[in-house]
Scaffold this active site. Sequence first.
Site, PDB file in Angstrom:
ATOM      1  N   CYS A  99      62.297  29.062  13.254  1.00 48.92           N
ATOM      2  CA  CYS A  99      60.679  28.574  12.762  1.00 48.92           C
ATOM      3  C   CYS A  99      61.002  29.013  11.431  1.00 48.92           C
ATOM      4  O   CYS A  99      61.146  30.435  10.954  1.00 48.92           O
ATOM      5  CB  CYS A  99      60.449  30.336  13.316  1.00 48.92           C
ATOM      6  N   CYS A 155      58.937  21.468   9.744  1.00 48.72           N
ATOM      7  CA  CYS A 155      58.739  22.751  11.569  1.00 48.72           C
ATOM      8  C   CYS A 155      59.730  22.273  12.450  1.00 48.72           C
ATOM      9  O   CYS A 155      59.930  20.809  12.807  1.00 48.72           O
ATOM     10  CB  CYS A 155      56.818  22.649  12.470  1.00 48.72           C
TER      11      CYS A 155
HETATM   12  N1  DGL Z   1      58.681  26.246  14.723  1.00 42.94           N
HETATM   13  C1  DGL Z   1      57.906  26.711  14.441  1.00 42.94           C
HETATM   14  C2  DGL Z   1      57.953  26.333  12.510  1.00 42.94           C
HETATM   15  O1  DGL Z   1      59.011  26.227  12.745  1.00 42.94           O
HETATM   16  C3  DGL Z   1      56.271  27.070  14.582  1.00 42.94           C
HETATM   17  C4  DGL Z   1      55.618  26.901  14.808  1.00 42.94           C
HETATM   18  C5  DGL Z   1      53.839  27.260  15.260  1.00 42.94           C
HETATM   19  O2  DGL Z   1      54.337  28.450  16.782  1.00 42.94           O
HETATM   20  O3  DGL Z   1      53.524  27.068  14.841  1.00 42.94           O
HETATM   21  O4  DGL Z   1      57.031  26.583  11.882  1.00 42.94           O
END
Ligand code: DGL
Length: 264
Positions: free
Chosen positions: A78, A187
């Site tokens: 993430c 993301c």
């Molecule tokens: N998958 C996540 C990222 O890479 C988080 C997305 C979220 O929960 O806003 O930032």
Amino acid sequence: MKKITAESPILFLDSGLGGLTTLFQTEMLLPQENFIYVADFKNHPYGNKTKKQIESTVIHNIKKFYAQFYPKSVVLACNTATAVAITRLRKMFSNIIIIGTEPAIRPAIEAGKKRILVLGTRATIRHSSLIKLFKANKHSYLEFLALPELAKLVDDNYLDNKSLIDDYLAEKLTPLKDKFDAVVLGCTHYVILKKEIKNFLGDITIFSGNGGVAKRLKQCLTLLNLKNAGKGSLKLISTSSDKQEMLLENHNYLFKRREEICVV
Ligand code: DGL
């Protein structure tokens, strides 16, 4: 405390489905490892929360799942959690190998890309140290765009209502068509949509941090002599009990490979 061995699992953490793309890339490089994937649907999306909220959520999850599984490494699959919390996490959990996921801006610049669009959540665009570092580089023009609704749209609609996602992408990305030669998907949720994003942006090269995560993890495990030699396994966990089936269905739809997956 339980002893860490080569057989100990690797814990992947994300707010939802996005980190499955990081996991997938890592499994290709390290197929013999035991993976645990936690989708924190109870608290998704992270990207619109404050720094304090994101930090305490991730700290809570690391404490909880570390005590449950004693992993040999924790991967923040993430960009948001990494951008906001990794410095604090590394100080707090100095005995745990923590690998973060970061926007692949450096690889895009090194590939000679001149006009680079960086997409991410609000929190990543605001807090990423890499974004701060490369903002004013002299090799390439960089533009940053937060897509605050996209991660949750993916978690809630990817299988059943994809047109909502396409409409959102059309609105945000159509004005940017043919203006860039590279897009950095900052993301992990956006990596699920890489084909769609490419369609909206025209002839563009896509970069993500996932390959870097897999390589770094492999290096660490090799260095510490902690690579597993077994069959490998995957356990999927949703922090929201009503989303377990949905997590498994999405996993199977995206990456139909493993015969036995355990959902908790
Ligand atoms: N998958 C996540 C990222 O890479 C988080 C997305 C979220 O929960 O806003 O930032």
